[in-house]
Scaffold this motif. Structure first.
Motif, PDB file in Angstrom:
ATOM      1  N   ILE A 253       0.860  -1.186   0.000  1.00  0.00           N
ATOM      2  CA  ILE A 253       0.000   0.000   0.000  1.00  0.00           C
ATOM      3  C   ILE A 253       0.895   1.234   0.000  1.00  0.00           C
ATOM      4  CG2 ILE A 253      -1.783   1.304   1.223  1.00  0.00           C
ATOM      5  CD1 ILE A 253      -2.709  -1.280   2.493  1.00  0.00           C
ATOM      6  N   SER A 254       0.634   2.153  -0.890  1.00  0.00           N
ATOM      7  CA  SER A 254       1.418   3.383  -0.958  1.00  0.00           C
ATOM      8  C   SER A 254       1.194   4.229   0.293  1.00  0.00           C
ATOM      9  CB  SER A 254       1.010   4.191  -2.197  1.00  0.00           C
ATOM     10  OG  SER A 254       1.589   5.484  -2.150  1.00  0.00           O
ATOM     11  N   LYS A 255       2.277   4.781   0.841  1.00  0.00           N
ATOM     12  CA  LYS A 255       2.171   5.619   2.033  1.00  0.00           C
ATOM     13  C   LYS A 255       1.365   6.894   1.761  1.00  0.00           C
ATOM     14  CE  LYS A 255       6.456   3.960   4.166  1.00  0.00           C
ATOM     15  NZ  LYS A 255       7.852   4.289   4.571  1.00  0.00           N
ATOM     16  N   GLY A 256       1.180   7.188   0.481  1.00  0.00           N
ATOM     17  CA  GLY A 256       0.370   8.355   0.123  1.00  0.00           C
ATOM     18  C   GLY A 256      -1.097   8.191   0.468  1.00  0.00           C
ATOM     19  N   TYR A 257      -1.524   6.962   0.738  1.00  0.00           N
ATOM     20  CA  TYR A 257      -2.928   6.711   1.071  1.00  0.00           C
ATOM     21  C   TYR A 257      -3.148   6.561   2.568  1.00  0.00           C
ATOM     22  CZ  TYR A 257      -3.619   5.891  -3.899  1.00  0.00           C
ATOM     23  OH  TYR A 257      -3.682   6.030  -5.269  1.00  0.00           O
ATOM     24  N   LEU A 258      -2.196   7.002   3.368  1.00  0.00           N
ATOM     25  CA  LEU A 258      -2.324   6.935   4.819  1.00  0.00           C
ATOM     26  C   LEU A 258      -3.598   7.653   5.260  1.00  0.00           C
ATOM     27  CD1 LEU A 258      -0.641   5.753   7.165  1.00  0.00           C
ATOM     28  CD2 LEU A 258       0.330   8.023   7.498  1.00  0.00           C
ATOM     29  N   GLY A 259      -4.385   7.019   6.104  1.00  0.00           N
ATOM     30  CA  GLY A 259      -5.623   7.609   6.595  1.00  0.00           C
ATOM     31  C   GLY A 259      -6.843   7.224   5.788  1.00  0.00           C
ATOM     32  N   GLU A 260      -6.663   6.520   4.673  1.00  0.00           N
ATOM     33  CA  GLU A 260      -7.783   6.109   3.824  1.00  0.00           C
ATOM     34  C   GLU A 260      -8.104   4.634   4.062  1.00  0.00           C
ATOM     35  OE1 GLU A 260      -9.164   8.455   2.356  1.00  0.00           O
ATOM     36  OE2 GLU A 260      -7.608   9.968   2.068  1.00  0.00           O
ATOM     37  N   ARG A 261      -9.346   4.262   3.690  1.00  0.00           N
ATOM     38  CA  ARG A 261      -9.712   2.856   3.729  1.00  0.00           C
ATOM     39  C   ARG A 261      -9.245   2.192   2.436  1.00  0.00           C
ATOM     40  NH1 ARG A 261     -12.406   0.902   7.896  1.00  0.00           N
ATOM     41  NH2 ARG A 261     -12.887  -1.066   6.832  1.00  0.00           N
ATOM     42  N   ILE A 262      -8.665   1.019   2.597  1.00  0.00           N
ATOM     43  CA  ILE A 262      -8.115   0.270   1.470  1.00  0.00           C
ATOM     44  C   ILE A 262      -8.885  -1.047   1.345  1.00  0.00           C
ATOM     45  CG2 ILE A 262      -6.038  -0.716   0.447  1.00  0.00           C
ATOM     46  CD1 ILE A 262      -5.806   2.291   1.001  1.00  0.00           C
ATOM     47  N   LYS A 263      -9.209  -1.417   0.118  1.00  0.00           N
ATOM     48  CA  LYS A 263      -9.885  -2.699  -0.097  1.00  0.00           C
ATOM     49  C   LYS A 263      -9.112  -3.523  -1.115  1.00  0.00           C
ATOM     50  CE  LYS A 263     -13.955  -2.840  -2.229  1.00  0.00           C
ATOM     51  NZ  LYS A 263     -15.425  -2.773  -2.375  1.00  0.00           N
ATOM     52  N   MET A 264      -8.877  -4.797  -0.766  1.00  0.00           N
ATOM     53  CA  MET A 264      -8.274  -5.744  -1.687  1.00  0.00           C
ATOM     54  C   MET A 264      -9.373  -6.680  -2.187  1.00  0.00           C
ATOM     55  SD  MET A 264      -5.082  -4.908  -1.749  1.00  0.00           S
ATOM     56  CE  MET A 264      -4.588  -6.287  -2.783  1.00  0.00           C
ATOM     57  N   GLN A 265      -9.516  -6.755  -3.495  1.00  0.00           N
ATOM     58  CA  GLN A 265     -10.428  -7.728  -4.096  1.00  0.00           C
ATOM     59  C   GLN A 265      -9.575  -8.823  -4.728  1.00  0.00           C
ATOM     60  OE1 GLN A 265     -12.687  -7.252  -7.957  1.00  0.00           O
ATOM     61  NE2 GLN A 265     -14.386  -6.984  -6.499  1.00  0.00           N
ATOM     62  N   ASN A 271     -12.296 -18.257 -10.248  1.00  0.00           N
ATOM     63  CA  ASN A 271     -12.970 -16.957 -10.327  1.00  0.00           C
ATOM     64  C   ASN A 271     -13.837 -16.649  -9.110  1.00  0.00           C
ATOM     65  OD1 ASN A 271     -12.884 -14.656 -11.977  1.00  0.00           O
ATOM     66  ND2 ASN A 271     -14.997 -14.984 -12.644  1.00  0.00           N
ATOM     67  N   ASP A 272     -13.613 -17.387  -8.000  1.00  0.00           N
ATOM     68  CA  ASP A 272     -14.241 -16.997  -6.737  1.00  0.00           C
ATOM     69  C   ASP A 272     -13.635 -15.671  -6.304  1.00  0.00           C
ATOM     70  OD1 ASP A 272     -15.749 -19.367  -6.501  1.00  0.00           O
ATOM     71  OD2 ASP A 272     -14.002 -20.421  -5.710  1.00  0.00           O
ATOM     72  N   SER A 273     -14.466 -14.795  -5.771  1.00  0.00           N
ATOM     73  CA  SER A 273     -13.996 -13.459  -5.394  1.00  0.00           C
ATOM     74  C   SER A 273     -14.216 -13.217  -3.901  1.00  0.00           C
ATOM     75  CB  SER A 273     -14.749 -12.399  -6.205  1.00  0.00           C
ATOM     76  OG  SER A 273     -14.315 -11.096  -5.860  1.00  0.00           O
ATOM     77  N   ILE A 274     -13.178 -12.705  -3.232  1.00  0.00           N
ATOM     78  CA  ILE A 274     -13.299 -12.332  -1.823  1.00  0.00           C
ATOM     79  C   ILE A 274     -12.767 -10.914  -1.636  1.00  0.00           C
ATOM     80  CG2 ILE A 274     -13.033 -14.722  -1.070  1.00  0.00           C
ATOM     81  CD1 ILE A 274     -10.176 -14.032  -0.208  1.00  0.00           C
ATOM     82  N   GLU A 275     -13.138 -10.297  -0.510  1.00  0.00           N
ATOM     83  CA  GLU A 275     -12.701  -8.926  -0.238  1.00  0.00           C
ATOM     84  C   GLU A 275     -12.191  -8.792   1.191  1.00  0.00           C
ATOM     85  OE1 GLU A 275     -15.949  -6.320  -1.103  1.00  0.00           O
ATOM     86  OE2 GLU A 275     -15.784  -6.585  -3.289  1.00  0.00           O
ATOM     87  N   ILE A 276     -11.157  -7.982   1.331  1.00  0.00           N
ATOM     88  CA  ILE A 276     -10.602  -7.639   2.643  1.00  0.00           C
ATOM     89  C   ILE A 276     -10.355  -6.138   2.645  1.00  0.00           C
ATOM     90  CG2 ILE A 276      -8.691  -7.974   4.262  1.00  0.00           C
ATOM     91  CD1 ILE A 276      -8.181 -10.680   2.911  1.00  0.00           C
ATOM     92  N   GLU A 277     -10.862  -5.447   3.645  1.00  0.00           N
ATOM     93  CA  GLU A 277     -10.647  -3.996   3.691  1.00  0.00           C
ATOM     94  C   GLU A 277     -10.320  -3.534   5.102  1.00  0.00           C
ATOM     95  OE1 GLU A 277     -14.270  -1.284   4.240  1.00  0.00           O
ATOM     96  OE2 GLU A 277     -15.018  -2.829   2.840  1.00  0.00           O
ATOM     97  N   GLY A 278      -9.640  -2.391   5.191  1.00  0.00           N
ATOM     98  CA  GLY A 278      -9.294  -1.839   6.485  1.00  0.00           C
ATOM     99  C   GLY A 278      -8.787  -0.417   6.363  1.00  0.00           C
ATOM    100  N   GLN A 342      -6.752  -3.504  -6.089  1.00  0.00           N
ATOM    101  CA  GLN A 342      -6.761  -2.652  -4.893  1.00  0.00           C
ATOM    102  C   GLN A 342      -7.619  -1.420  -5.162  1.00  0.00           C
ATOM    103  OE1 GLN A 342      -3.335  -0.151  -2.804  1.00  0.00           O
ATOM    104  NE2 GLN A 342      -3.050  -2.348  -2.378  1.00  0.00           N
ATOM    105  N   PHE A 343      -8.462  -1.096  -4.162  1.00  0.00           N
ATOM    106  CA  PHE A 343      -9.350   0.054  -4.280  1.00  0.00           C
ATOM    107  C   PHE A 343      -9.142   0.989  -3.091  1.00  0.00           C
ATOM    108  CE2 PHE A 343     -11.229  -3.456  -6.525  1.00  0.00           C
ATOM    109  CZ  PHE A 343     -11.721  -2.887  -7.703  1.00  0.00           C
TER     110      PHE A 343
END
Length: 399
Positions: A253-265, A271-278, A342-343
């Motif tokens: 994760i880029s340090k430029g996104y510090l303080g934002e919510r990040i989601k990994m798809q 082709n099963d899809s899962i998500e993890i965010e924090g 990554q979102f």
């Protein structure tokens, strides 16, 4: 004052040795390996000249080691010669009668410590692996290791306790990842005789319990004991690679996104899809994903107070922060990531794709691998087992 030439030579040698031992390996691309065969004794690919004074018949049943080398350098798997020499040596290991698995692991841990200190450039990112394959339970190590006890069960227990302590301390205070894997091929050679003199074979769970001392993880998960059914030796490499791949999923994760919510798809081959965010946060020098949420059916073993902690291999001077998620599963099955996206959620509104995101490489580029192989004559499919081990090495070291 006259200078002593012998003293000057000794000083120069000491200086060179000191300088060489202080060389560090940054951004390493090094893949090194050794092997140990075991049956009546242990038969390593490296020089054990010091131990030879104390132990006779150290190298092989006839005191000769195929491709014996006078140097203690491990094989360099990044070179064609290194791979060929490693495979030829493994292929030519001679067979014996007994099974000295504990003793082989004992000596293997000594070798791993030696390699970590002398031959891996003090790399902080180097990963260390021991891969043990056996077809039977130990029946000789307590003699070689001079372990005393009233009976075999007591001697085995004492040796297991010794190995557990050695496994936990072999990496010292380093933050390097270390994992010890063990595979058991059921050659129908592990049994007890009941009161009627009939053979009672150990169950799969009993075998796994007896071999769990060989499974260990430091700064990593503890691998499962891999049990290969009788007649299924051709599945060994596939089974191992499945266990090896599932150990961790890495992303940055880029340090430029510090303080934002990040989601990994994440998607697998089906082709099963899962998500993890924090929430991407920093506390002192450490970075986290906090307030973690996942899609239904997702589990892993690194969640601490709903936080995912940055990887121990994170580079504090990099523009990105490295994370790893260990033993990622979906619906209780290992989830092998084939595609990842990554979102970013800015101002807690919509999700925006991170078009600059690049997936972390899953290639093994900085590692030492020690193969410990049972070469007892009871291993009736030993040649096939050696071929499977070579497939494992090819798979985990491919680039």
């Amino acid at each position: 004052m006259k200078k002593n030439p012998i003293l000057l030579i000794a000083i120069n040698i000491a200086i060179v040795f000191t300088l060489n031992s202080c060389v560090t390996c940054k951004d390493c691309t090094q893949l090194k390996a050794d092997y140990i065969g075991f049956s009546d004794n242990v038969y390593p690919s490296y020089n054990l000249f010091r131990a030879a004074f104390a132990e006779k018949n150290t190298y092989s049943p006839n005191n000769k080691l195929p491709n014996y080398r006078e140097t203690n350098e491990p094989f360099d798997l990044e070179t064609q010669k290194g791979k060929v020499d490693f495979k030829n040596g493994l292929k030519n290991l001679e067979s014996g009668e007994k099974t000295s698995a504990y003793y082989a692991l004992d000596k293997g841990l000594d070798r791993l410590k030696n390699v970590r200190r002398k031959y891996m450039g003090r790399s902080k990112k180097a990963k260390y692996y021991i891969i043990t394959l056996t077809d039977g339970l130990d029946n000789n190590s307590s003699v070689l290791g001079k372990i005393k006890g009233a009976n075999k069960a007591e001697r085995d227990l004492i040796y297991e306790q010794k190995l557990q302590k050695k496994l936990s301390t072999v990496m010292g205070n380093s933050r390097n990842q270390f994992q010890s894997f063990v595979m058991y091929y059921d050659a129908k050679d592990s049994y007890v005789l009941n009161e009627k003199g009939e053979k009672e074979y150990y169950s799969e769970e009993e075998i796994k319990d007896k071999l769990k001392v060989f499974s260990y993880g430091k700064n990593a998960t503890t691998p499962k004991v891999i049990y290969i059914q009788h007649g299924k030796i051709d599945t060994l490499a596939e089974r191992f690679n499945e266990e090896f791949k599932q150990q961790s999923f890495e992303f940055k994760i880029s340090k430029g996104y510090l303080g934002e919510r990040i989601k990994m798809q994440l998607k697998n081959a089906e082709n099963d899809s899962i998500e993890i965010e924090g929430l991407f946060e920093q506390e002192g020098r450490k970075f986290y994903l906090s307030d973690v949420k996942t899609s239904n059916g997702v589990s892993y073993d690194q969640l601490l107070h709903r936080k995912i902690v940055m990887s121990i291999y994170n580079d504090p001077y990099a523009d990105d922060v490295l994370f790893d998620i260990r033993s990622l599963k979906y619906m209780d099955k290992v989830f092998y990531v084939e595609k990842e996206y990554q979102f970013i959620s800015i101002n807690k509104n919509n999700w925006y794709p991170n078009v600059e995101y690049k997936a972390s490489s899953s290639e093994l580029t900085d590692a030492y691998i020690l193969v410990i192989l049972d070469v007892s004559k009871s291993f009736t499919v030993l040649d096939d087992a050696k071929d499977q081990v070579m497939k494992i090495i090819d798979e985990i070291t491919k680039k």
